[in-house]
Design a protein around this motif. Structure first.
Motif, PDB file in Angstrom:
ATOM      1  N   THR A  48       0.846  -1.194   0.000  1.00 48.36           N
ATOM      2  CA  THR A  48       0.000   0.000   0.000  1.00 48.36           C
ATOM      3  C   THR A  48       0.885   1.248   0.000  1.00 48.36           C
ATOM      4  O   THR A  48       1.670   1.472   0.919  1.00 48.36           O
ATOM      5  N   LEU A  49       0.783   2.012  -1.098  1.00 46.66           N
ATOM      6  CA  LEU A  49       1.618   3.202  -1.253  1.00 46.66           C
ATOM      7  C   LEU A  49       0.821   4.408  -0.775  1.00 46.66           C
ATOM      8  O   LEU A  49      -0.273   4.665  -1.276  1.00 46.66           O
ATOM      9  N   VAL A  50       1.350   5.126   0.200  1.00 49.85           N
ATOM     10  CA  VAL A  50       0.674   6.317   0.712  1.00 49.85           C
ATOM     11  C   VAL A  50       1.531   7.528   0.365  1.00 49.85           C
ATOM     12  O   VAL A  50       2.710   7.581   0.705  1.00 49.85           O
ATOM     13  N   GLY A  55       6.340  10.622   0.169  1.00 50.34           N
ATOM     14  CA  GLY A  55       6.769  11.886  -0.436  1.00 50.34           C
ATOM     15  C   GLY A  55       6.279  11.942  -1.871  1.00 50.34           C
ATOM     16  O   GLY A  55       6.182  10.908  -2.554  1.00 50.34           O
ATOM     17  N   ASP A  56       5.968  13.132  -2.346  1.00 48.38           N
ATOM     18  CA  ASP A  56       5.375  13.315  -3.678  1.00 48.38           C
ATOM     19  C   ASP A  56       6.166  12.647  -4.790  1.00 48.38           C
ATOM     20  O   ASP A  56       5.620  11.919  -5.619  1.00 48.38           O
ATOM     21  N   GLU A  57       7.454  12.938  -4.776  1.00 48.18           N
ATOM     22  CA  GLU A  57       8.332  12.508  -5.864  1.00 48.18           C
ATOM     23  C   GLU A  57       8.341  10.977  -5.997  1.00 48.18           C
ATOM     24  O   GLU A  57       8.055  10.414  -7.060  1.00 48.18           O
ATOM     25  N   ALA A  58       8.661  10.311  -4.878  1.00 44.09           N
ATOM     26  CA  ALA A  58       8.753   8.850  -4.873  1.00 44.09           C
ATOM     27  C   ALA A  58       7.387   8.228  -5.172  1.00 44.09           C
ATOM     28  O   ALA A  58       7.278   7.249  -5.923  1.00 44.09           O
ATOM     29  N   TYR A  59       6.368   8.790  -4.605  1.00 46.63           N
ATOM     30  CA  TYR A  59       5.018   8.242  -4.817  1.00 46.63           C
ATOM     31  C   TYR A  59       4.668   8.247  -6.305  1.00 46.63           C
ATOM     32  O   TYR A  59       4.180   7.256  -6.853  1.00 46.63           O
ATOM     33  N   ASN A  64       3.715   5.140 -11.051  1.00 45.88           N
ATOM     34  CA  ASN A  64       3.649   5.181 -12.518  1.00 45.88           C
ATOM     35  C   ASN A  64       4.539   4.151 -13.201  1.00 45.88           C
ATOM     36  O   ASN A  64       4.688   4.172 -14.417  1.00 45.88           O
ATOM     37  N   LEU A  65       5.130   3.263 -12.421  1.00 42.09           N
ATOM     38  CA  LEU A  65       5.981   2.234 -13.039  1.00 42.09           C
ATOM     39  C   LEU A  65       5.143   1.319 -13.929  1.00 42.09           C
ATOM     40  O   LEU A  65       3.974   1.050 -13.640  1.00 42.09           O
ATOM     41  N   ASN A  66       5.768   0.830 -14.991  1.00 40.00           N
ATOM     42  CA  ASN A  66       5.066  -0.123 -15.851  1.00 40.00           C
ATOM     43  C   ASN A  66       4.882  -1.450 -15.135  1.00 40.00           C
ATOM     44  O   ASN A  66       5.712  -1.845 -14.312  1.00 40.00           O
ATOM     45  N   ARG A  67       3.816  -2.118 -15.511  1.00 35.30           N
ATOM     46  CA  ARG A  67       3.585  -3.462 -14.992  1.00 35.30           C
ATOM     47  C   ARG A  67       4.777  -4.355 -15.348  1.00 35.30           C
ATOM     48  O   ARG A  67       5.405  -4.195 -16.379  1.00 35.30           O
ATOM     49  N   GLU A  68       5.063  -5.313 -14.477  1.00 36.24           N
ATOM     50  CA  GLU A  68       6.142  -6.289 -14.626  1.00 36.24           C
ATOM     51  C   GLU A  68       7.530  -5.716 -14.372  1.00 36.24           C
ATOM     52  O   GLU A  68       8.532  -6.391 -14.606  1.00 36.24           O
ATOM     53  N   VAL A  89       1.750  -4.681   3.026  1.00 37.71           N
ATOM     54  CA  VAL A  89       3.038  -4.163   3.465  1.00 37.71           C
ATOM     55  C   VAL A  89       3.004  -2.654   3.268  1.00 37.71           C
ATOM     56  O   VAL A  89       2.656  -2.158   2.203  1.00 37.71           O
ATOM     57  N   ILE A  90       3.332  -1.932   4.349  1.00 36.24           N
ATOM     58  CA  ILE A  90       3.425  -0.479   4.271  1.00 36.24           C
ATOM     59  C   ILE A  90       4.906  -0.143   4.084  1.00 36.24           C
ATOM     60  O   ILE A  90       5.706  -0.349   4.999  1.00 36.24           O
ATOM     61  N   PRO A  91       5.271   0.337   2.922  1.00 30.87           N
ATOM     62  CA  PRO A  91       6.700   0.461   2.617  1.00 30.87           C
ATOM     63  C   PRO A  91       7.342   1.682   3.256  1.00 30.87           C
ATOM     64  O   PRO A  91       6.705   2.715   3.403  1.00 30.87           O
ATOM     65  N   ASN A  92       8.607   1.526   3.664  1.00 29.62           N
ATOM     66  CA  ASN A  92       9.365   2.732   3.933  1.00 29.62           C
ATOM     67  C   ASN A  92      10.511   2.896   2.960  1.00 29.62           C
ATOM     68  O   ASN A  92      11.162   3.923   2.917  1.00 29.62           O
ATOM     69  N   LYS A  93      10.713   1.853   2.125  1.00 32.88           N
ATOM     70  CA  LYS A  93      11.743   1.976   1.087  1.00 32.88           C
ATOM     71  C   LYS A  93      11.375   1.061  -0.086  1.00 32.88           C
ATOM     72  O   LYS A  93      10.999  -0.093   0.113  1.00 32.88           O
TER      73      LYS A  93
END
Ligand code: AMO
Length: 431
Positions: A48-50, A55-59, A64-68, A89-93
């Protein structure tokens, strides 16, 4: 890089720190929150990406990454969630290890059906599909189950040459290769060498290796390169070899029933342990049966696919076809003493499909040599083989299972290519 496979997460405590790695199967964006499904060999997990915490940039970059694309996610496991998978999983990295191009040559989880040619052209993607992986896990377990049984029974694993000077089973279906100034062939079977190993006193040997056959026709059950599981055993009869085969089949099925529960579930398969002994049915009886069903077949003919499908309707499970006419089998088969028109050869069938051929071998030099001549072959071409019968050769027997054929029947696959990573057929040698 990773601490766990996705399948291992369910056994951890809420709040555990984990790193999981794999392919982005899907990303669902809902404004400031995105749900990423990460797939590895063992399953999937929700990440789950929050926006606020990444942060805006990383989010933006990640959602927007392509599938696969391939990533590793480090974060905290949350078990009490509304996620369909029961955990997230709540990511920190998040490390982006490899970005996939778009569009994909074919989808991985899309429900649209893709034809087999496209699947084989882009096989590495096709192999990412869980149900395809499960077929190969079962194949892996079958060869392991067989190997373990044979080791337990005292067989020694051997490796015989795959480039040879003479045809094994007669002249047909041979691939010719250039061997420096001369011609050579790719082996169709380790037959002659495994028999020579009986003269060498190894007593019981096995080999799991490719065999090559230039099959002219494209069928659902023939490959030009397949994995042949061969055994040869000394001081043994055709009956001993059949008993060993029953043992190997039974224990390898038992092995997948114990070790591949998840794969069987993914494929929605139920595999029963076969009853032993398998029926042994004489060639002549089946010949009469086939004729009585209006299919023309003469003594000495091999069973056509039409004949086998009629037989397969009557005998659905495993059964042996025994007591074959000598003219239908290779020169190395031992004839019966009571009637030398018949040989101590057998096939193991499953319904209409053949998965194993075997025989007690002719270990008597003079009669073996006669048989080679009778088949229209020249004994001089076999002198390296025949020599092994002149200085102390024990009676022996053996068989060969086609690994893909065996996997095919147990997984109920309609096409042998389904259970071959990179099949070679009349039209295909790439990839
Ligand atoms: P045979 O020629 O019957 O016997 O082969 C043994 C087993 O190998 C498999 N097989 C194949 N699988 C896929 N594609 C093919 N083109 C193909 N050809 C064969 C089948 C078959 O039952 N030397 C003997 C064995 C022996 O007597 O020990 C032999 O090679 O499952």
């Amino acid at each position: 890089m990773r601490t766990h496979y996705t399948s291992g997460l369910k056994d951890l405590e809420d709040g555990a720190e984990v790193t999981i790695c794999g392919w982005i199967q899907d990303i669902r964006k809902l404004g400031n929150i995105s749900f990423l499904i990460l797939r590895d060999r063992e399953g999937i997990a929700q990440v789950t990406l929050v926006k606020k915490s990444l942060g805006d940039e990383a989010y933006k970059r990640i959602s927007n990454l392509n599938r696969e694309s391939v990533i590793c996610v480090s974060g905290i496991l949350k078990k009490d969630t509304q996620s369909k998978l029961g955990l997230e999983v709540i990511p920190n990295k998040i490390d982006i290890l490899n970005e996939a191009e778009a569009p994909l040559p074919m989808g991985v989880i899309d429900r649209v059906s893709v034809d087999i040619e496209t699947r084989l052209n882009h096989r590495f993607i096709d192999l990412r599909r869980p149900e395809v992986l499960s077929l190969f896990r079962i194949e892996s377990s079958l060869s392991r189950g067989i190997r373990e049984t044979l080791e337990r029974e005292g067989f020694i694993e051997i490796h015989t040459p795959k480039i040879i000077a003479t045809a094994t089973e007669g002249g047909t279906n041979l691939f010719r290769v250039k061997y420096f100034e001369n011609d050579a062939f790719l082996v169709q079977s380790p037959q002659l060498y495994k028999q020579i190993m009986m003269a060498a006193g190894f007593d019981r040997v096995y080999e799991i290796a490719p065999a090559f056959r230039a099959e002219e026709h494209n069928t659902n059950r023939h490959l030009n390169e397949f994995v042949s599981i061969d055994i040869e055993m000394s001081f043994s009869t055709d009956e001993d070899a059949m008993n060993m085969l029953e043992n190997v089949i039974y224990s390898s099925i038992d092995f997948i029933r114990r070790n591949n529960l998840k794969d069987l579930e993914i494929l929605n398969l139920k595999v029963d342990l076969p009853e032993r002994p398998f029926p042994r049915i004489k060639y002549d009886e089946l010949l009469d049966y086939v004729n009585s069903k209006g299919i023309e077949m003469r003594f000495g003919d091999d069973f056509s696919s039409e004949a086998l499908s009629v037989i397969g309707e009557k005998y659905r499970g495993f059964y042996f076809i025994t007591r074959w006419p000598m003219e239908a089998r290779a020169f190395y088969v031992m004839p019966f003493e009571d009637d030398p028109r018949y040989g101590r050869a057998f096939d193991l069938q499953f319904g209409e499909r053949e998965i194993t051929s075997g025989a007690q071998r002719n270990h008597i030099y003079s009669s073996l040599k006669e048989n080679i001549k009778r088949k229209g072959l020249n004994p001089d071409d076999f002198s390296f083989y025949l020599e092994a019968f002149r200085y102390g050769m024990p009676p022996h027997a053996g068989w060969a299972i086609g690994l893909e054929r065996y996997t095919m029947i147990l997984t109920n696959s309609k096409n042998i290519r389904e259970v071959t990573l990179f099949p070679r057929d009349r039209r295909r040698i790439v990839p």
